[in-house]
Design an enzyme around this catalytic site. Structure first.
Site, PDB file in Angstrom:
ATOM      1  NE  ARG A  78     -16.769  42.300 -12.612  1.00  0.00           N
ATOM      2  CZ  ARG A  78     -17.676  41.465 -12.125  1.00  0.00           C
ATOM      3  NH1 ARG A  78     -17.486  40.173 -12.195  1.00  0.00           N
ATOM      4  NH2 ARG A  78     -18.781  41.917 -11.578  1.00  0.00           N
ATOM      5  CG  PHE A  83     -18.383  40.529  -5.463  1.00  0.00           C
ATOM      6  CD1 PHE A  83     -18.958  39.306  -5.134  1.00  0.00           C
ATOM      7  CD2 PHE A  83     -18.555  41.013  -6.751  1.00  0.00           C
ATOM      8  CE1 PHE A  83     -19.690  38.572  -6.072  1.00  0.00           C
ATOM      9  CE2 PHE A  83     -19.290  40.297  -7.693  1.00  0.00           C
ATOM     10  CZ  PHE A  83     -19.852  39.079  -7.356  1.00  0.00           C
ATOM     11  CD  GLN A  86     -14.577  37.199 -13.613  1.00  0.00           C
ATOM     12  OE1 GLN A  86     -15.399  37.788 -12.927  1.00  0.00           O
ATOM     13  NE2 GLN A  86     -14.837  36.779 -14.831  1.00  0.00           N
ATOM     14  CG  ASN A 144     -21.500  30.933 -15.512  1.00  0.00           C
ATOM     15  OD1 ASN A 144     -22.230  31.909 -15.494  1.00  0.00           O
ATOM     16  ND2 ASN A 144     -21.535  30.004 -14.559  1.00  0.00           N
ATOM     17  CG  PHE A 156     -15.497  34.364  -9.177  1.00  0.00           C
ATOM     18  CD1 PHE A 156     -16.073  34.349  -7.910  1.00  0.00           C
ATOM     19  CD2 PHE A 156     -16.213  33.805 -10.235  1.00  0.00           C
ATOM     20  CE1 PHE A 156     -17.316  33.777  -7.700  1.00  0.00           C
ATOM     21  CE2 PHE A 156     -17.474  33.240 -10.029  1.00  0.00           C
ATOM     22  CZ  PHE A 156     -18.026  33.219  -8.758  1.00  0.00           C
ATOM     23  CG  LEU A 165     -22.216  34.551  -6.753  1.00  0.00           C
ATOM     24  CD1 LEU A 165     -20.719  34.824  -6.832  1.00  0.00           C
ATOM     25  CD2 LEU A 165     -22.935  35.147  -7.949  1.00  0.00           C
ATOM     26  CG  HIS A 177     -21.091  31.774 -10.751  1.00  0.00           C
ATOM     27  ND1 HIS A 177     -20.449  31.998 -11.960  1.00  0.00           N
ATOM     28  CD2 HIS A 177     -22.110  32.662 -10.690  1.00  0.00           C
ATOM     29  CE1 HIS A 177     -21.040  33.010 -12.587  1.00  0.00           C
ATOM     30  NE2 HIS A 177     -22.052  33.418 -11.843  1.00  0.00           N
TER      31      HIS A 177
END
Length: 217
Positions: A78, A83, A86, A144, A156, A165, A177
């Site tokens: 991903r 952004f 991942q 998660n 990530f 986050l 996160h």
């Protein structure tokens, strides 16, 4: 980022992020003795300091998996421009699998943090909400499902300042996160990975393999 529901929520939130964020190549001191991980990918190599001094459980989990060869041969499943990228799902050995992003370590496996044994209950590790390290560009952060203690092997790398986050920023989102490392060399490789063409599920059209992850202590 991990579950389908969380992925959809985070994607909606990133639409508000600026598209002109610049990330410069950075080098940081590791004189505190923290381990350094070298990530060799099919698009180049980058290195990251692991914050063992501030995040001992999360860092030890990563080191244990890396030293066992767990991450070798997996693929980034991903990537979203401006952004994050991942990685770490064992299912991604097959980059074409529709289940990429759903896997983690075997339940019941364990690793050591000093003299303490940590067991991965259901394949997951305890949330380590101790150090307030923000999800700024080039930081490594645990993925998660949105549920407590649901991190495992997936993480990530932020390519933007994703403070929504941060586990303590409940005023911005419910996402939690924790950051456990930061890229100290090769940030241009991370940015190149983040800018690859993807399909509707944010999976790179051209598979990007993690050839190996080596940790120097």
């Amino acid at each position: 980022p991990h579950s389908t529901m969380m992925a959809m929520m985070l994607r909606r939130m990133t639409r508000r992020l600026p598209s002109n964020t610049a990330v410069t190549k950075a080098f940081f001191s590791t004189s505190n003795g923290n381990p350094v991980a070298t990530f060799e990918t099919t698009m180049g190599t980058f290195k990251a300091e692991l914050f063992e001094d501030k995040m001992p459980i999360t860092s030890a989990n990563f080191v244990d998996l890396a030293e066992s060869g767990y991450y070798d041969g997996l693929h980034f499943h991903r990537t979203i421009q401006n952004f994050m990228i991942q990685f770490g799902c064992p299912v991604s050995k097959d980059p074409a699998s529709q289940r990429c992003g759903t896997g983690g370590p075997e339940p019941g496996t364990s690793f050591m943090v000093g003299e303490e044994t940590i067991v991965r209950q259901d394949g997951n590790i305890p949330d380590e909400f101790e150090a307030e390290i923000t999800n700024e560009p080039m930081t490594l952060s645990m993925a998660n499902t949105g549920r407590p203690n649901s991190g495992g092997s997936q993480f990530f790398i932020n390519t933007n300042h994703n403070e929504f986050l941060d586990y303590w920023r409940t005023d911005l989102s419910p996402s939690k996160h924790p950051v456990f490392g930061k890229v100290i060399e090769g940030s241009e490789v991370v940015m190149a990975i983040s800018q690859t063409a993807t399909n509707a599920s944010d999976k790179p059209l051209e598979p990007i393999e993690m050839v190996s992850v080596k940790v120097e202590k």
